[in-house]
Design a protein around this motif. Sequence first.
Motif, PDB file in Angstrom:
ATOM      1  N   ILE A  82       0.835  -1.210   0.000  1.00 39.46           N
ATOM      2  CA  ILE A  82       0.000   0.000   0.000  1.00 39.46           C
ATOM      3  C   ILE A  82       0.870   1.261   0.000  1.00 39.46           C
ATOM      4  CG2 ILE A  82      -1.605   1.363   1.400  1.00 39.46           C
ATOM      5  CD1 ILE A  82      -2.838  -1.362   2.284  1.00 39.46           C
ATOM      6  N   THR A  83       1.918   1.267   0.819  1.00 37.42           N
ATOM      7  CA  THR A  83       2.744   2.467   0.919  1.00 37.42           C
ATOM      8  C   THR A  83       3.630   2.683  -0.308  1.00 37.42           C
ATOM      9  OG1 THR A  83       4.440   1.288   2.180  1.00 37.42           O
ATOM     10  CG2 THR A  83       2.749   2.505   3.430  1.00 37.42           C
ATOM     11  N   SER A  84       3.849   1.635  -1.106  1.00 38.41           N
ATOM     12  CA  SER A  84       4.674   1.809  -2.296  1.00 38.41           C
ATOM     13  C   SER A  84       3.858   2.173  -3.520  1.00 38.41           C
ATOM     14  CB  SER A  84       5.484   0.537  -2.571  1.00 38.41           C
ATOM     15  OG  SER A  84       4.620  -0.505  -2.980  1.00 38.41           O
ATOM     16  N   GLU A  85       2.536   2.181  -3.393  1.00 41.08           N
ATOM     17  CA  GLU A  85       1.666   2.525  -4.537  1.00 41.08           C
ATOM     18  C   GLU A  85       1.591   4.019  -4.754  1.00 41.08           C
ATOM     19  OE1 GLU A  85      -2.078   0.631  -3.654  1.00 41.08           O
ATOM     20  OE2 GLU A  85      -1.305  -1.321  -4.214  1.00 41.08           O
TER      21      GLU A  85
END
Length: 85
Positions: A82-85
């Motif tokens: 989620i945080t890398s999207e």
Amino acid sequence: KEETIGKHLVSNFITEEFKDSVQDVLAAALSGKDTANFEFPLFTKHGKRKEILLNATARRGPDGEVTGVIGVGQDITRIREITSE
């Protein structure tokens, strides 16, 4: 469950790239130095990569001597996705 009980964590389940660093975290805890929020990959028996957040804490007896290590690993794979999207 039966495939993992009694097996050495580092030599059996950690990739070559992270064996030394995970072993260092566990050894540090055995010498009394706690480690928080250490991240490393772990692969399932089906080859799927999971991102693990490890906290290792020394367990001490009544005399203050280290008697073992409490290690808690949390699967943070979805959080990282989620945080890398």
